[in-house]
Write a protein that holds these residues in place. Structure first.
Motif, short mmCIF file in Angstrom:
data_model
loop_
_atom_site.label_atom_id
_atom_site.label_comp_id
_atom_site.label_asym_id
_atom_site.label_seq_id
_atom_site.Cartn_x
_atom_site.Cartn_y
_atom_site.Cartn_z
N PRO A 93 0.84 -1.21 0.00
CA PRO A 93 0.00 0.00 0.00
C PRO A 93 0.87 1.26 0.00
N GLU A 94 0.48 2.23 -0.82
CA GLU A 94 1.21 3.49 -0.90
C GLU A 94 0.68 4.43 0.17
N GLU A 95 1.47 4.62 1.23
CA GLU A 95 1.03 5.40 2.40
C GLU A 95 0.63 6.83 2.05
N ASP A 96 1.25 7.43 1.05
CA ASP A 96 0.89 8.79 0.65
C ASP A 96 -0.52 8.86 0.07
N HIS A 97 -1.09 7.72 -0.25
CA HIS A 97 -2.42 7.66 -0.86
C HIS A 97 -3.40 6.84 -0.01
N THR A 98 -3.13 6.73 1.29
CA THR A 98 -3.98 5.95 2.17
C THR A 98 -5.44 6.40 2.07
N LEU A 99 -6.29 5.45 1.73
CA LEU A 99 -7.75 5.61 1.64
C LEU A 99 -8.21 6.58 0.55
N ALA A 100 -7.31 6.97 -0.35
CA ALA A 100 -7.65 7.91 -1.42
C ALA A 100 -8.25 7.25 -2.65
N GLY A 101 -8.47 5.95 -2.59
CA GLY A 101 -9.10 5.26 -3.71
C GLY A 101 -8.19 5.14 -4.91
N ALA A 102 -8.79 4.83 -6.05
CA ALA A 102 -8.03 4.68 -7.30
C ALA A 102 -8.98 4.88 -8.47
N LYS A 103 -8.46 5.48 -9.53
CA LYS A 103 -9.28 5.66 -10.72
C LYS A 103 -9.58 4.32 -11.39
N LYS A 104 -8.65 3.36 -11.21
CA LYS A 104 -8.85 2.04 -11.77
C LYS A 104 -8.31 1.02 -10.76
N GLY A 105 -9.23 0.32 -10.11
CA GLY A 105 -8.84 -0.67 -9.11
C GLY A 105 -8.47 -2.00 -9.73
N PRO A 106 -8.26 -3.02 -8.90
CA PRO A 106 -7.83 -4.33 -9.39
C PRO A 106 -8.79 -4.95 -10.40
N ASP A 107 -10.09 -4.67 -10.27
CA ASP A 107 -11.05 -5.23 -11.20
C ASP A 107 -11.37 -4.29 -12.36
N GLY A 108 -10.58 -3.20 -12.46
CA GLY A 108 -10.76 -2.24 -13.53
C GLY A 108 -11.75 -1.14 -13.24
N LYS A 109 -12.45 -1.23 -12.09
CA LYS A 109 -13.44 -0.22 -11.73
C LYS A 109 -12.84 0.80 -10.78
N ARG A 110 -13.49 1.96 -10.74
CA ARG A 110 -13.07 3.02 -9.81
C ARG A 110 -13.26 2.55 -8.38
N VAL A 111 -12.29 2.89 -7.52
CA VAL A 111 -12.40 2.62 -6.09
C VAL A 111 -12.54 3.98 -5.41
N ALA A 112 -13.58 4.13 -4.61
CA ALA A 112 -13.91 5.43 -4.02
C ALA A 112 -12.82 5.94 -3.08
N ASN A 113 -12.65 7.25 -3.13
CA ASN A 113 -11.79 7.98 -2.20
C ASN A 113 -12.61 8.20 -0.94
N ILE A 114 -12.12 7.71 0.20
CA ILE A 114 -12.87 7.88 1.45
C ILE A 114 -12.13 8.81 2.42
N THR A 115 -11.37 9.75 1.84
CA THR A 115 -10.81 10.83 2.65
C THR A 115 -11.70 12.06 2.46
N PRO A 116 -11.56 13.07 3.31
CA PRO A 116 -12.42 14.26 3.19
C PRO A 116 -12.04 15.22 2.06
N GLU A 117 -11.53 14.70 0.97
CA GLU A 117 -11.20 15.52 -0.20
C GLU A 117 -12.53 15.95 -0.82
N PRO A 118 -12.76 17.25 -1.03
CA PRO A 118 -14.09 17.71 -1.46
C PRO A 118 -14.48 17.36 -2.89
N LYS A 119 -13.52 17.19 -3.81
CA LYS A 119 -13.91 16.95 -5.20
C LYS A 119 -14.19 15.49 -5.50
N ASP A 120 -13.32 14.59 -5.05
CA ASP A 120 -13.57 13.18 -5.37
C ASP A 120 -13.59 12.28 -4.15
#
Length: 181
Positions: A93-120
């Motif tokens: 896991p990349e600690e600088d991106h903890t819980l920030a999700g991914a545009k393309k996860g392991p199954d190819g789908k978006r993984v939600a960002n669950i930090t309090p970032e207002p845009k995504d």
């Protein structure tokens, strides 16, 4: 299992006691279908030696009981970071991106960002929005939750206590906002 090492011993004993009450069933388990190099079992031992750090959750004394409960659930038995944190090519896991999700996860789908970032992320959500989401799967702006999170809610967080859902919301909303990588 990196997340489960953070679980309290009593929680593990309680889980085992519960599983001992469940009637056994016959189930044909499919064989592993992993591509190279993930199919090399010995490589897991090397990975563990390089990257796995066992140890129980340690509460932060500068935070309240509810915040620590939320941190315990998210980083331990809830193992939220296992999906919501991107990994490098070695599966770390990349600690600088903890819980920030991914545009393309392991199954190819978006993984939600669950930090309090207002845009995504969840930065525009209230604690009540998060509590309701974890209980029902209802998103605050009318969207529907996608798989596999719908299964997580149905099989897990919908069965938590309201106090545990509030603790998770408190913890997640206190984290630093991170953009989805």
């Amino acid at each position: 299992y990196p997340s489960f090492t953070r679980m309290a011993r009593q929680d593990l004993l309680d889980l085992k006691a519960y599983l001992d009450t469940v009637k056994a069933v016959r189930n044909a388990v499919p064989s592993h279908d992993l591509r190279f190099p993930y199919n090399l079992r010995f490589a897991l031992g090397v990975w563990k030696w390089l990257f796995f750090r066992p140890g129980p959750f340690k509460p932060r004394p500068d935070k309240g009981a509810s915040w620590n409960r939320g941190a315990y659930i998210v980083t331990g038995p809830g193992h939220c970071g296992e999906c919501h944190t991107i990994r490098n090519f070695l599966g770390v896991p990349e600690e600088d991106h903890t819980l920030a999700g991914a545009k393309k996860g392991p199954d190819g789908k978006r993984v939600a960002n669950i930090t309090p970032e207002p845009k995504d992320g969840i930065g525009l959500w209230s604690a009540a929005d998060l509590v309701k989401f974890l209980k029902t799967g209802d998103l605050p702006f009318g969207e529907e939750v996608d798989a596999p999170m719908d299964e997580v809610i149905a099989d897990s967080s919908s069965h938590w206590t309201d106090g545990d859902r509030r603790a998770v919301a408190e913890y997640l909303l206190s984290l630093p906002a991170r953009k989805t990588p």
